[in-house]
Design a protein around this motif. Sequence first.
Motif, mmCIF file in Angstrom:
data_model
loop_
_atom_site.group_PDB
_atom_site.id
_atom_site.type_symbol
_atom_site.label_atom_id
_atom_site.label_comp_id
_atom_site.label_asym_id
_atom_site.label_seq_id
_atom_site.Cartn_x
_atom_site.Cartn_y
_atom_site.Cartn_z
ATOM 1 N N ARG A 39 -44.734 1.881 -13.051
ATOM 2 C CA ARG A 39 -45.659 0.763 -12.884
ATOM 3 C C ARG A 39 -46.879 1.279 -12.120
ATOM 4 N NH1 ARG A 39 -44.473 -5.076 -10.137
ATOM 5 N NH2 ARG A 39 -46.320 -6.173 -10.966
ATOM 6 N N SER A 40 -47.891 1.645 -12.877
ATOM 7 C CA SER A 40 -49.118 2.183 -12.297
ATOM 8 C C SER A 40 -50.158 1.091 -12.085
ATOM 9 C CB SER A 40 -49.689 3.282 -13.197
ATOM 10 O OG SER A 40 -49.935 2.762 -14.498
ATOM 11 N N LYS A 41 -49.964 -0.047 -12.730
ATOM 12 C CA LYS A 41 -50.859 -1.191 -12.562
ATOM 13 C C LYS A 41 -50.018 -2.452 -12.419
ATOM 14 C CE LYS A 41 -52.863 -0.526 -16.524
ATOM 15 N NZ LYS A 41 -53.800 -0.686 -17.678
ATOM 16 N N THR A 42 -50.549 -3.459 -11.752
ATOM 17 C CA THR A 42 -49.807 -4.702 -11.568
ATOM 18 C C THR A 42 -49.355 -5.278 -12.893
ATOM 19 O OG1 THR A 42 -51.018 -5.260 -9.554
ATOM 20 C CG2 THR A 42 -49.967 -7.080 -10.715
ATOM 21 N N ASP B 25 -48.716 -3.891 -15.902
ATOM 22 C CA ASP B 25 -47.910 -3.150 -16.872
ATOM 23 C C ASP B 25 -46.660 -2.537 -16.249
ATOM 24 O OD1 ASP B 25 -50.868 -1.977 -18.546
ATOM 25 O OD2 ASP B 25 -49.495 -3.579 -19.142
ATOM 26 N N PHE B 26 -45.540 -2.706 -16.953
ATOM 27 C CA PHE B 26 -44.260 -2.128 -16.516
ATOM 28 C C PHE B 26 -43.658 -1.462 -17.740
ATOM 29 C CE2 PHE B 26 -41.044 -1.205 -13.766
ATOM 30 C CZ PHE B 26 -39.897 -1.987 -13.774
ATOM 31 N N LEU B 27 -43.515 -0.153 -17.681
ATOM 32 C CA LEU B 27 -43.047 0.611 -18.827
ATOM 33 C C LEU B 27 -41.596 1.028 -18.637
ATOM 34 C CD1 LEU B 27 -46.107 2.989 -19.378
ATOM 35 C CD2 LEU B 27 -45.711 0.725 -20.347
ATOM 36 N N LEU B 28 -40.822 0.910 -19.709
ATOM 37 C CA LEU B 28 -39.435 1.353 -19.716
ATOM 38 C C LEU B 28 -39.331 2.510 -20.698
ATOM 39 C CD1 LEU B 28 -36.409 0.827 -18.916
ATOM 40 C CD2 LEU B 28 -36.272 -0.546 -21.012
ATOM 41 N N THR B 29 -38.808 3.644 -20.223
ATOM 42 C CA THR B 29 -38.690 4.829 -21.072
ATOM 43 C C THR B 29 -37.238 5.247 -21.213
ATOM 44 O OG1 THR B 29 -40.896 5.633 -20.500
ATOM 45 C CG2 THR B 29 -39.334 7.248 -21.348
ATOM 46 N N LEU B 30 -36.846 5.472 -22.456
ATOM 47 C CA LEU B 30 -35.569 6.093 -22.767
ATOM 48 C C LEU B 30 -35.907 7.548 -23.064
ATOM 49 C CD1 LEU B 30 -35.501 2.992 -23.621
ATOM 50 C CD2 LEU B 30 -33.575 3.633 -25.063
ATOM 51 N N GLU B 31 -35.501 8.440 -22.174
ATOM 52 C CA GLU B 31 -35.928 9.834 -22.294
ATOM 53 C C GLU B 31 -35.366 10.477 -23.553
ATOM 54 O OE1 GLU B 31 -38.117 11.086 -20.375
ATOM 55 O OE2 GLU B 31 -38.141 9.667 -18.713
ATOM 56 N N SER B 32 -34.134 10.152 -23.881
ATOM 57 C CA SER B 32 -33.468 10.699 -25.058
ATOM 58 C C SER B 32 -32.513 9.625 -25.570
ATOM 59 C CB SER B 32 -32.711 11.976 -24.692
ATOM 60 O OG SER B 32 -32.019 12.486 -25.809
ATOM 61 N N ALA B 33 -32.992 8.850 -26.522
ATOM 62 C CA ALA B 33 -32.260 7.654 -26.937
ATOM 63 C C ALA B 33 -30.869 7.982 -27.490
ATOM 64 C CB ALA B 33 -33.065 6.894 -27.978
ATOM 65 N N THR B 34 -29.905 7.120 -27.151
ATOM 66 C CA THR B 34 -28.542 7.232 -27.670
ATOM 67 C C THR B 34 -28.173 5.924 -28.362
ATOM 68 O OG1 THR B 34 -27.472 6.358 -25.700
ATOM 69 C CG2 THR B 34 -27.948 8.730 -25.727
ATOM 70 N N SER B 35 -27.148 5.977 -29.184
ATOM 71 C CA SER B 35 -26.742 4.784 -29.925
ATOM 72 C C SER B 35 -26.301 3.662 -28.994
ATOM 73 C CB SER B 35 -25.622 5.127 -30.908
ATOM 74 O OG SER B 35 -24.510 5.671 -30.222
ATOM 75 N N SER B 36 -25.794 4.023 -27.811
ATOM 76 C CA SER B 36 -25.361 3.006 -26.844
ATOM 77 C C SER B 36 -26.538 2.232 -26.256
ATOM 78 C CB SER B 36 -24.560 3.649 -25.717
ATOM 79 O OG SER B 36 -25.372 4.537 -24.974
ATOM 80 N N GLN B 37 -27.739 2.696 -26.499
ATOM 81 C CA GLN B 37 -28.923 2.011 -26.017
ATOM 82 C C GLN B 37 -29.510 1.062 -27.061
ATOM 83 O OE1 GLN B 37 -30.947 5.672 -24.699
ATOM 84 N NE2 GLN B 37 -30.801 4.909 -22.593
ATOM 85 N N LYS C 107 -46.141 0.988 -8.238
ATOM 86 C CA LYS C 107 -45.454 2.226 -7.878
ATOM 87 C C LYS C 107 -44.163 2.000 -7.083
ATOM 88 C CE LYS C 107 -49.126 5.542 -8.259
ATOM 89 N NZ LYS C 107 -50.404 5.186 -8.465
ATOM 90 N N ASP C 108 -43.753 0.749 -6.911
ATOM 91 C CA ASP C 108 -42.507 0.441 -6.203
ATOM 92 C C ASP C 108 -41.465 -0.049 -7.203
ATOM 93 O OD1 ASP C 108 -44.415 -0.952 -3.506
ATOM 94 O OD2 ASP C 108 -43.437 1.014 -3.621
ATOM 95 N N THR C 109 -40.462 0.781 -7.436
ATOM 96 C CA THR C 109 -39.422 0.420 -8.396
ATOM 97 C C THR C 109 -38.050 0.735 -7.814
ATOM 98 O OG1 THR C 109 -39.405 2.577 -9.504
ATOM 99 C CG2 THR C 109 -40.970 0.938 -10.332
ATOM 100 N N ASP C 110 -37.039 0.126 -8.410
ATOM 101 C CA ASP C 110 -35.671 0.388 -7.958
ATOM 102 C C ASP C 110 -34.733 0.209 -9.141
ATOM 103 O OD1 ASP C 110 -33.886 -0.582 -4.904
ATOM 104 O OD2 ASP C 110 -33.596 1.058 -6.331
ATOM 105 N N LYS C 111 -33.527 0.787 -8.994
ATOM 106 C CA LYS C 111 -32.567 0.758 -10.076
ATOM 107 C C LYS C 111 -31.786 -0.531 -10.097
ATOM 108 C CE LYS C 111 -31.838 5.758 -9.977
ATOM 109 N NZ LYS C 111 -30.837 6.844 -9.810
ATOM 110 N N GLY C 112 -31.394 -0.916 -11.318
ATOM 111 C CA GLY C 112 -30.470 -2.017 -11.489
ATOM 112 C C GLY C 112 -29.083 -1.496 -11.776
ATOM 113 N N GLU C 113 -28.249 -2.362 -12.338
ATOM 114 C CA GLU C 113 -26.848 -2.022 -12.539
ATOM 115 C C GLU C 113 -26.596 -1.087 -13.719
ATOM 116 O OE1 GLU C 113 -24.512 -5.429 -14.093
ATOM 117 O OE2 GLU C 113 -26.425 -6.512 -14.046
#
Lengths: 112, 114
Positions: free
Chosen positions: B68-71, B73-85, B53-59
């Motif tokens: 991160r609800s468990k040691t 697993d770390f999930l990355l979510t793109l809420e609304s994907a764009t071509s730049s992603q 549950k401890d996260t921070d932003k990168g660049e």
Amino acid sequence: KNQVEQSPQSLIILEGKNCTLQCNYTVSPFSNLRWYKQDTGRGPVSLTIMTFSENTKSNGRYTATLDADTKQSSLHITASQLSDSASYICVVSGSGTYKYIFGTGTRLKVLA
Amino acid sequence: DAGITQSPRHKVTETGTPVTLRCHQTENHRYMYWYRQDPGHGLRLIHYSYGVKDTDKGEVSDGYSVSRSKTEDFLLTLESATSSQTSVYFCAISESGASGTEAFFGQGTRLTVV
């Protein structure tokens, strides 16, 4: 600004030859410097890690050097093999940070 | 090899759809990172975690969220994907952070947003 610059961007050598890759950094305060090898389509794999007090580290045919005064590092590959064809990435960490700063890599191609 | 697995390995999605990438580790390492790798750029940090549950932003965190609800697993979510992603995404783990021990990388996820 903390930066890591690598040269050359790409390099082609013949199998059996030696080569040296360069890394210059401006990260301060410095903690450690790592060299990674990244094969196409795969994640980076560590080759060496050096702290401030170390000026050379070897891993088989790979030898890394570090000059903390000039903020330069080099990776020397001896007797290159076809399997050395990959990107080599220099990564620097600052003291007291959780973050790594990556160079853009040198793409090495070894030809038979 | 360190026990770190990314899923999926490849994904094609449409612009505007949500996408979640998963990083799973079996090493019990405290630190987990998400990076993206694009031509002409070094790996760039999106988000990182220094504990459950401890996260921070990168660049390059805009447009991304993590959890991160468990040691392990770390999930990355793109809420609304764009071509730049469109990029290759790498997860990394480390026992004691950048100033300490080794960092291990996953095999990457190639994401294409059309």
